[in-house]
Enzyme design. Sequence first.
Site, PDB file in Angstrom:
ATOM      1  CG  LEU A  19      -0.359   0.533 -22.668  1.00 21.09           C
ATOM      2  CD1 LEU A  19      -1.088   0.118 -20.870  1.00 21.09           C
ATOM      3  CD2 LEU A  19      -1.842  -0.273 -24.075  1.00 21.09           C
ATOM      4  CG  HIS A  70      -1.444   0.564  -9.332  1.00 20.40           C
ATOM      5  ND1 HIS A  70      -1.970  -0.053 -10.434  1.00 20.40           N
ATOM      6  CD2 HIS A  70      -1.505  -0.967  -8.736  1.00 20.40           C
ATOM      7  CE1 HIS A  70      -3.111  -0.672 -10.567  1.00 20.40           C
ATOM      8  NE2 HIS A  70      -2.910  -0.995  -9.215  1.00 20.40           N
ATOM      9  CB  SER A 100      -4.924  15.002  -5.302  1.00 25.67           C
ATOM     10  OG  SER A 100      -4.356  13.714  -5.035  1.00 25.67           O
ATOM     11  CG  ASN A 101      -0.273  11.254  -6.999  1.00 26.51           C
ATOM     12  OD1 ASN A 101       0.507  11.379  -5.770  1.00 26.51           O
ATOM     13  ND2 ASN A 101      -1.848  10.968  -6.763  1.00 26.51           N
ATOM     14  CG  LEU A 138      -8.220   6.484 -16.684  1.00 27.57           C
ATOM     15  CD1 LEU A 138      -9.358   7.160 -17.648  1.00 27.57           C
ATOM     16  CD2 LEU A 138      -8.152   4.926 -16.402  1.00 27.57           C
ATOM     17  CG  ASN A 176       1.580   4.173 -12.668  1.00 24.24           C
ATOM     18  OD1 ASN A 176       0.923   5.219 -13.127  1.00 24.24           O
ATOM     19  ND2 ASN A 176       0.807   3.623 -13.249  1.00 24.24           N
TER      20      ASN A 176
HETATM   21  C1  GAR Z   1      -3.855   7.941  -7.909  1.00 21.67           C
HETATM   22  O1  GAR Z   1      -4.487   6.794  -6.712  1.00 21.67           O
HETATM   23  C2  GAR Z   1      -3.282   6.863  -8.404  1.00 21.67           C
HETATM   24  O2  GAR Z   1      -2.269   6.159  -7.700  1.00 21.67           O
HETATM   25  C3  GAR Z   1      -4.114   5.969  -9.065  1.00 21.67           C
HETATM   26  O3  GAR Z   1      -5.107   6.709  -9.794  1.00 21.67           O
HETATM   27  C4  GAR Z   1      -5.582   8.322  -8.899  1.00 21.67           C
HETATM   28  C5  GAR Z   1      -5.088   9.122  -9.344  1.00 21.67           C
HETATM   29  O4  GAR Z   1      -5.114  10.157  -8.381  1.00 21.67           O
HETATM   30  N1  GAR Z   1      -3.822   5.766 -10.454  1.00 21.67           N
HETATM   31  C6  GAR Z   1      -3.897   4.537 -11.368  1.00 21.67           C
HETATM   32  O5  GAR Z   1      -4.751   3.897 -10.723  1.00 21.67           O
HETATM   33  C7  GAR Z   1      -2.989   3.629 -11.990  1.00 21.67           C
HETATM   34  N2  GAR Z   1      -3.750   2.800 -12.203  1.00 21.67           N
HETATM   35  P1  GAR Z   1      -4.779  11.932  -8.826  1.00 21.67           P
HETATM   36  O6  GAR Z   1      -5.777  12.114 -10.254  1.00 21.67           O
HETATM   37  O7  GAR Z   1      -5.912  12.316  -7.728  1.00 21.67           O
HETATM   38  O8  GAR Z   1      -3.874  11.987  -8.488  1.00 21.67           O
END
Ligand code: GAR
Length: 192
Positions: A87, A102, A13-14, A85, A100
Amino acid sequence: MKLIAIFASGSGSNAQKIIEYFSGSKEIFVDSLWSNNENAYALIRAEKLGIETFTFEQEELYRSNEILDRLIDRRIDMIVLAGFLWLVPRNLTELFTVINIHPALLPKYGGKGMYGLNVHKSVLASKDKESGITIHRVNSNYDEGDIIFQATCPILKGDTPETLAARVHELEYLHYPRVIEEVLLSEEEDDL
Ligand code: GAR
């Protein structure tokens, strides 16, 4: 023109918000979306928006310069992680600006395994009164690069990991594309 490669492992979604934000830009273009997960919905979202997609295996990312070379060939300026996911290996962090997002206020609730709902479960298990987002530079350790931007939101009575995730996602959509733009354009000024 500055080119972005998005790396995403999940829903995307991001990634979608970032692609949409830059779709009319004359300065910044989302070139492609890359995933370690061939079932990631992020791939479908990107394809629907006309963005090229690629998947890769561990071998290609960690034990060869395959991905590095392909990103160089495509003249990528920045790698944007959007729910990625794995590294990011050192050969990429040394050559590219990698950033990134978080879904919590680092340095708390970061590190290996701290992804998506796991993060929100840990936050809710604490006595914290607020959570939020952290946008940071990526180095070769999980969630440890320099922090560029943070924004907060309240934790409400009765929150579940899902309700908190939804509130945090709204913050992500609001700020991540804009911060990416600021970082890219400020690097352009540095190059002048
Ligand atoms: C987001 O909330 C992002 O901040 C998080 O995964 C989600 C992905 O959502 N990232 C982490 O946790 C990184 N450690 P999305 O696939 O709907 O954008």
